[in-house]
Design a protein around this motif. Structure first.
Motif, PDB file in Angstrom:
ATOM      1  N   SER A 186       0.731  -1.145   0.143  1.00 39.21           N
ATOM      2  CA  SER A 186      -0.070  -0.079  -0.138  1.00 39.21           C
ATOM      3  C   SER A 186       1.044   0.727  -0.442  1.00 39.21           C
ATOM      4  O   SER A 186       2.126   1.356   0.274  1.00 39.21           O
ATOM      5  CB  SER A 186      -1.100   0.198   1.451  1.00 39.21           C
ATOM      6  N   GLU A 187       0.384   2.337  -0.289  1.00 42.29           N
ATOM      7  CA  GLU A 187       0.258   3.262  -0.409  1.00 42.29           C
ATOM      8  C   GLU A 187      -0.101   4.664  -0.455  1.00 42.29           C
ATOM      9  O   GLU A 187      -0.568   4.418  -0.505  1.00 42.29           O
ATOM     10  CB  GLU A 187       2.310   3.565  -1.659  1.00 42.29           C
ATOM     11  N   LYS A 188       0.554   5.706   0.225  1.00 46.67           N
ATOM     12  CA  LYS A 188      -0.263   6.809  -0.025  1.00 46.67           C
ATOM     13  C   LYS A 188      -0.230   7.881  -0.523  1.00 46.67           C
ATOM     14  O   LYS A 188       0.962   8.045  -0.655  1.00 46.67           O
ATOM     15  CB  LYS A 188      -0.884   7.022   2.040  1.00 46.67           C
ATOM     16  N   ARG A 189      -0.905   8.303  -0.883  1.00 43.37           N
ATOM     17  CA  ARG A 189      -0.620   9.219  -1.793  1.00 43.37           C
ATOM     18  C   ARG A 189      -2.254  10.540  -1.855  1.00 43.37           C
ATOM     19  O   ARG A 189      -3.101   9.983  -2.080  1.00 43.37           O
ATOM     20  CB  ARG A 189      -0.968   9.127  -3.417  1.00 43.37           C
ATOM     21  N   GLY A 190      -1.341  11.766  -1.247  1.00 42.08           N
ATOM     22  CA  GLY A 190      -2.754  12.832  -1.066  1.00 42.08           C
ATOM     23  C   GLY A 190      -3.958  11.484  -0.458  1.00 42.08           C
ATOM     24  O   GLY A 190      -2.938  11.334   1.247  1.00 42.08           O
ATOM     25  N   LEU A 191      -4.885  12.020   0.003  1.00 42.43           N
ATOM     26  CA  LEU A 191      -5.823  11.384   0.983  1.00 42.43           C
ATOM     27  C   LEU A 191      -6.108  10.134   0.847  1.00 42.43           C
ATOM     28  O   LEU A 191      -6.442   9.376   1.555  1.00 42.43           O
ATOM     29  CB  LEU A 191      -7.125  12.250   0.860  1.00 42.43           C
ATOM     30  N   ASN A 192      -5.978   9.725  -0.646  1.00 41.61           N
ATOM     31  CA  ASN A 192      -5.929   8.187  -0.978  1.00 41.61           C
ATOM     32  C   ASN A 192      -5.239   7.335  -0.105  1.00 41.61           C
ATOM     33  O   ASN A 192      -3.698   7.253  -0.324  1.00 41.61           O
ATOM     34  CB  ASN A 192      -6.340   7.678  -2.363  1.00 41.61           C
ATOM     35  N   VAL A 193      -5.028   6.168   0.004  1.00 41.34           N
ATOM     36  CA  VAL A 193      -4.474   4.860  -0.170  1.00 41.34           C
ATOM     37  C   VAL A 193      -4.277   3.805  -1.247  1.00 41.34           C
ATOM     38  O   VAL A 193      -5.729   4.015  -1.177  1.00 41.34           O
ATOM     39  CB  VAL A 193      -4.346   4.299   1.096  1.00 41.34           C
ATOM     40  N   TYR A 194      -3.456   3.971  -1.818  1.00 45.35           N
ATOM     41  CA  TYR A 194      -3.280   2.983  -2.530  1.00 45.35           C
ATOM     42  C   TYR A 194      -2.526   1.602  -2.725  1.00 45.35           C
ATOM     43  O   TYR A 194      -2.540   1.409  -2.027  1.00 45.35           O
ATOM     44  CB  TYR A 194      -2.640   2.875  -4.042  1.00 45.35           C
TER      45      TYR A 194
END
Lengths: 108, 108
Positions: free
Chosen positions: B67-75
DNA sequence: TGGCTATTTGGCAAATTAACCAAGGAGCTT
DNA sequence: AAGCTCCTTGGTTAATTTGCCAAATAGCCA
């Protein structure tokens, strides 16, 4: 309440669930070499005989194992000889420390 | 009490357990195409957001997902691109009606 | 900073699974 | 048939898993 599952999906889940238990995975691995009777498998896993029997029954109904009675013994074997490949895939999952991977290299 | 398990074996079991759930398998299959954020996955499986988040956390700690957080989202994405092969193996298990198979043909 | 959105975490009740014991076949063998 | 061995089934309790709600955290943006 679980939502309706496609039959292909529920079959996959059944197979995975059957294998996702230490004793049942051990049994499955042992059967990659040769068929074995219940008492052999009981000795292998060390659980109560009834417990082993229930594990075997679950593996059979998931389609992982086949059984055949010969004389007093019941012999179990894999339904499929693809488990080597299968386990190789499993072992590749997360083989590297998760933190070090940032993209899709070629992974496996 | 479960008997001591080799670390390789318990890792295998952890991976299999992670995948042996309808929603988690669905998530994993969806991620074979592209990475997705939690809200996408929530919509996909339809469960409560917290439930989905727990599924994802379990898949991540089993090593299946990254997982990777980018901005508000976690992908989230697969840690490994071997799942196509993996599922192919799963589908081969018990693909034929069990009763008709009496030996090891070449099965898969 | 305050508010807003996205996600995770804690906690609990319900559902499922696991393991044992005891009892019940099934099939030799005598 | 009787007795023995091998295995399965029924039933019960303990352990684990699941899924929701509520509350907490993290990061953006005004």
């Amino acid at each position: 309440m679980p939502k309706p599952l496609s039959s292909a999906a529920s079959k996959r889940v059944a197979v995975l669930k059957a294998l996702a238990h230490p004793s049942r995975l051990l049994i499955t691995e042992a059967l990659m070499t040769r068929e074995l009777c219940v008492c052999d498998l009981r000795e292998l896993v060390g659980d109560d005989l009834s417990t082993v029997s229930k594990h075997l029954s679950l593996l059979r109904s998931a389609g992982v194992l086949l059984s055949e009675k010969r004389g007093l013994n019941v012999y179990y074997r894999l339904s499929c000889d693809c488990f080597g490949e299968f386990l190789k895939c499993v072992d590749q999952v997360g083989a590297e420390p998760k933190a070090t991977r940032t993209l899709f290299p070629n992974c496996c």
